[in-house]
Write an enzyme that holds these catalytic residues in place. Structure first.
Site, mmCIF file in Angstrom:
data_model
loop_
_atom_site.group_PDB
_atom_site.id
_atom_site.type_symbol
_atom_site.label_atom_id
_atom_site.label_comp_id
_atom_site.label_asym_id
_atom_site.label_seq_id
_atom_site.Cartn_x
_atom_site.Cartn_y
_atom_site.Cartn_z
ATOM 1 N N GLU A 138 4.484 4.588 -0.544
ATOM 2 C CA GLU A 138 4.735 2.983 -0.086
ATOM 3 C C GLU A 138 5.309 3.496 0.954
ATOM 4 O O GLU A 138 4.539 3.052 2.064
ATOM 5 C CB GLU A 138 4.897 2.550 -0.816
ATOM 6 C CG GLU A 138 5.532 1.169 -0.278
ATOM 7 C CD GLU A 138 6.767 0.163 -1.513
ATOM 8 O OE1 GLU A 138 6.399 -1.166 -1.570
ATOM 9 O OE2 GLU A 138 7.117 0.492 -2.236
ATOM 10 N N HIS A 139 6.518 3.760 1.157
ATOM 11 C CA HIS A 139 7.472 4.181 2.430
ATOM 12 C C HIS A 139 7.379 5.538 2.706
ATOM 13 O O HIS A 139 7.693 6.212 1.237
ATOM 14 C CB HIS A 139 8.658 3.446 2.343
ATOM 15 C CG HIS A 139 8.649 2.238 1.750
ATOM 16 N ND1 HIS A 139 9.515 1.378 0.524
ATOM 17 C CD2 HIS A 139 8.577 1.072 2.719
ATOM 18 C CE1 HIS A 139 9.092 0.342 0.791
ATOM 19 N NE2 HIS A 139 8.515 0.013 1.774
ATOM 20 N N GLN A 157 15.927 2.093 -1.564
ATOM 21 C CA GLN A 157 14.979 1.476 -2.334
ATOM 22 C C GLN A 157 14.855 1.594 -4.036
ATOM 23 O O GLN A 157 14.485 0.978 -4.918
ATOM 24 C CB GLN A 157 13.502 2.591 -2.119
ATOM 25 C CG GLN A 157 12.824 2.321 -1.389
ATOM 26 C CD GLN A 157 12.095 1.021 -0.835
ATOM 27 O OE1 GLN A 157 12.104 0.465 -1.276
ATOM 28 N NE2 GLN A 157 13.136 0.571 0.749
ATOM 29 N N ASP A 207 11.942 -3.053 6.188
ATOM 30 C CA ASP A 207 11.929 -4.114 4.958
ATOM 31 C C ASP A 207 12.149 -5.578 5.759
ATOM 32 O O ASP A 207 11.615 -6.876 4.909
ATOM 33 C CB ASP A 207 12.621 -4.102 4.630
ATOM 34 C CG ASP A 207 12.212 -3.589 2.795
ATOM 35 O OD1 ASP A 207 11.306 -2.636 3.334
ATOM 36 O OD2 ASP A 207 13.696 -2.064 2.493
ATOM 37 N N HIS A 239 -40.001 -10.350 -1.531
ATOM 38 C CA HIS A 239 -39.315 -9.770 -0.324
ATOM 39 C C HIS A 239 -40.111 -9.560 0.197
ATOM 40 O O HIS A 239 -39.945 -9.459 1.454
ATOM 41 C CB HIS A 239 -38.531 -9.062 -1.083
ATOM 42 C CG HIS A 239 -36.882 -9.435 -1.973
ATOM 43 N ND1 HIS A 239 -36.933 -9.550 -2.400
ATOM 44 C CD2 HIS A 239 -35.569 -8.955 -1.050
ATOM 45 C CE1 HIS A 239 -35.307 -10.348 -3.161
ATOM 46 N NE2 HIS A 239 -35.089 -9.349 -2.205
ATOM 47 N N HIS A 260 16.279 -1.306 -6.156
ATOM 48 C CA HIS A 260 15.044 -2.456 -6.469
ATOM 49 C C HIS A 260 15.240 -2.312 -7.748
ATOM 50 O O HIS A 260 15.505 -4.055 -8.470
ATOM 51 C CB HIS A 260 13.541 -2.313 -5.883
ATOM 52 C CG HIS A 260 13.726 -2.550 -4.499
ATOM 53 N ND1 HIS A 260 14.257 -3.799 -4.106
ATOM 54 C CD2 HIS A 260 13.922 -1.743 -2.657
ATOM 55 C CE1 HIS A 260 13.520 -4.221 -2.635
ATOM 56 N NE2 HIS A 260 13.572 -2.477 -1.724
#
Length: 441
Positions: free
Chosen positions: A333-334, A265, A367, A426, A268
Site C-alpha cells: 500500500e505504502h 502504520q 496520509d 446482428h 493503526h
C-alpha cells in the site's frame, strides 16, 4: 526503558524465503456466517422499512436517542458551526491539506474527446461525473477528518453534483473536526448513521436518505461486508485490508526515523503490517534496537507491539535490485524508498499504491497533506488497482458516428463476424446499411 521485540527476521538468500514471505503476507478479510447474516438482515430491513429501520438500528447499535430521522440529519449550518468550534491551528491545517489535495486532483480530471476518420466516421469518449456519491466516515472518538478530505474532494473535482456523508455518533459523540472537514471539502448532506444500515441506506435510498451511485470510505467488518453485498446496485471504492508500509532502505537513514515510520502504520491496528527491506544486516540490527528503544514511548505501544511482532518483518536482501524484486512481490500500500537516489530506482517499481521518495519523505505526509490520495490498494491489490482519484467519480461513454459510406464499409466486416457467431439479426442489421451499386438510380 528498552524492550525487546520479536519482530521476524527473514533473509532472501534462505531457500524457504518465498514460503515464509507468503505466510507473512497472507491476509483474508473474511466475514463469518454470523456477521454475514446480520448484515443481510439489516440490508433487508432498511430496504423494507426505510427511515424507521435506520432510526431503530441507530438507537440499538449507537445508543443514540433519536425520535425520528430528522434527529439524524445535520444541515449545512451545523457544518459551518463546527468550523468555529475547532482551534485556529486545526482550521488552518485542514484548509492547507484541502488546498493541496484539491490542487493535486485537479490534474487528474479527464476530458471528453473525439476524432474524425477520413470517411467521416467520428469516434470518441464522453466523460461524465456521477450524479451522487456517498461517503462513509467512521465516527465517535475516532477522528478521521483526513479521510473526509481524501474522499470528498476528488468527487467534487470530478463534478459530482451531490456528496452525501454518513458518520455514526455513538452515544451522541460528534467529532467537530470531521464536520469541519466536511464543510471545507464541500459535502452537501450529512446523516449521523453508521454500520451496515448506513451503507444500505446509501445503496437503496430511503424516504430521507438519497440513493447514491457510488459508496466510498473506510469502515469496520460490518461496513465492509455491507459494501460487498450492495456492489452492483452501486459502485464501491474497494474492500480495504489492514494498513501496510514497506520501507526499502540502503542503510544510510537514521534508524530512529525508520523505526518510527514502521510505527506510523503499525499503530493503526494489530493486523497492520510494517516491513523493512535492506541489504545491510547491521542496519537491520540498528533498526531493531531503535524499535525496542522507542516502543515504550508510544501512546499506542500495545497495538504497535502486536502489529510488529505479529505481521512485521526485517528482511535482508543481497542488494538493492533484489530489494526492488521483493517490493514488487509484496505490492505494498505504502512504499518508502529511503535511499540516496530514489529516482534511479523508481523505474524498477511496478507495484505500489503510493511511493514516497527519499529519506525525508515520511509516509505520514501522504496520509494528511502532501496532496495525493491516501485511499490506496492493500493486500497486494496494487498489482492491479490504483489510488482513489477523480477518475473513480467519472464515467466514460463511447461515441460512435458513422457516415453513410463508413456504415457500408464497416457493415461488411460486421456481417462476416456476426454470421461467424450465428447471430443473424446482428448481421442483417449491419447489412441493411451496406450501399448497393445502383442505390439512388
Amino acid at each position: 526503558m528498552t524492550v525487546s521485540t520479536a519482530i521476524a527476521r527473514l533473509n532472501a538468500a534462505d531457500p524457504d524465503f518465498a514460503r515464509h514471505l507468503d505466510h507473512l503476507l497472507s491476509w483474508e478479510s473474511v466475514s463469518d456466517d454470523a456477521v454475514n447474516q446480520r448484515v443481510l438482515d439489516i440490508i433487508k430491513a432498511v430496504r423494507e422499512r426505510g427511515d424507521a429501520a435506520l432510526v431503530e438500528f441507530t438507537q440499538r447499535f449507537d445508543g443514540v436517542e433519536a425520535k425520528g430521522i430528522e434527529d439524524l440529519i445535520l444541515g449545512r449550518e451545523r457544518l459551518e458551526l463546527a468550523l468555529t468550534r475547532i482551534t485556529e491551528a486545526q482550521r488552518q491545517a485542514l484548509e492547507t491539506a484541502a488546498h493541496r489535495v484539491r490542487s493535486y486532483h485537479e490534474r487528474q480530471k479527464q476530458d471528453s474527446w473525439q476524432y474524425t476518420e477520413a470517411d467521416g466516421t467520428v469516434l470518441g469518449q464522453k466523460v461524465t461525473p456521477l450524479d451522487r456519491a456517498g461517503l462513509y466516515v467512521p465516527g465517535g472518538k475516532a477522528s478521521y477528518p483526513s479521510s473526509v478530505l481524501m474522499n470528498a474532494i476528488p468527487a467534487k473535482v470530478a463534478g459530482v453534483s451531490e456528496v452525501v456523508m454518513v458518520v455514526p455518533t455513538p452515544r451522541g459523540e460528534i467529532n467537530e473536526l470531521v464536520l469541519a472537514a466536511a464543510c471545507i471539502a464541500g459535502v452537501d448532506r450529512v446523516f449521523t448513521l453508521g454500520g451496515a444500515q448506513a451503507v444500505a441506506a446509501l445503496a437503496y435510498g430511503t424516504e430521507s436518505v438519497p440513493q447514491v451511485d457510488k459508496i466510498v470510505g473506510p469502515g469496520n467488518i460490518y461496513v465492509a461486508t455491507a459494501k460487498r453485498h450492495v456492489f452492483g446496485q452501486v459502485g464501491i471504492d474497494m474492500i480495504a485490508g489492514p494498513s501496510e508500509i514497506l520501507v526499502v532502505c540502503d542503510g544510510q537513514t537514521d534508524p530512529d526515523w525508520i523505526a518510527m515510520d514502521l510505527f506510523s502504520q503499525a499503530e493503526h491496528d494489530e493486523d497492520a503490517q510494517a516491513i523493512l527491506v535492506s541489504p545491510d544486516a547491521a542496519f537491520l540490527d540498528r533498526v531493531a534496537a531503535s524499535i525496542g528503544k522507542l516502543l515504550p514511548t508510544m501512546e499506542r505501544a500495545d497495538i504497535i507491539e502486536k502489529s510488529i511482532n505479529g505481521r512485521g518483518a526485517l528482511i535482508q536482501v543481497r542488494d538493492m535490485q533484489q530489494a526492488m524484486d521483493v517490493a514488487n512481490r509484496i505490492a505494498p500500500e505504502h512504499l518508502e524508498l529511503s535511499v540516496a537516489d530514489p529516482q534511479a530506482w523508481l523505474p524498477h517499481i511496478r507495484h505500489a499504491g503510493a511511493i514516497f521518495m527519499g529519506r525525508h519523505t515520511s509516509e505520514a505526509l501522504g496520509d494528511y497533506c502532501a496532496g495525493p490520495n491516501h485511499v490506496l490498494p492493500t493486500s497486494g491489490t496494487a498489482r492491479f488497482s490504483s489510488p482513489l482519484g477523480v477518475y473513480d467519480f467519472q464515467k466514460r461513454s463511447s461515441i460512435i458516428f458513422c457516415s453513410e459510406q463508413a456504415a457500408s464499409e464497416l457493415g461488411r466486416t460486421a456481417s462476416v463476424l456476426a454470421r461467424g457467431e450465428s447471430l443473424t439479426a446482428h448481421a442483417r442489421s449491419a447489412e441493411y446499411r451496406i450501399l448497393t451499386e445502383n442505390k439512388g438510380n
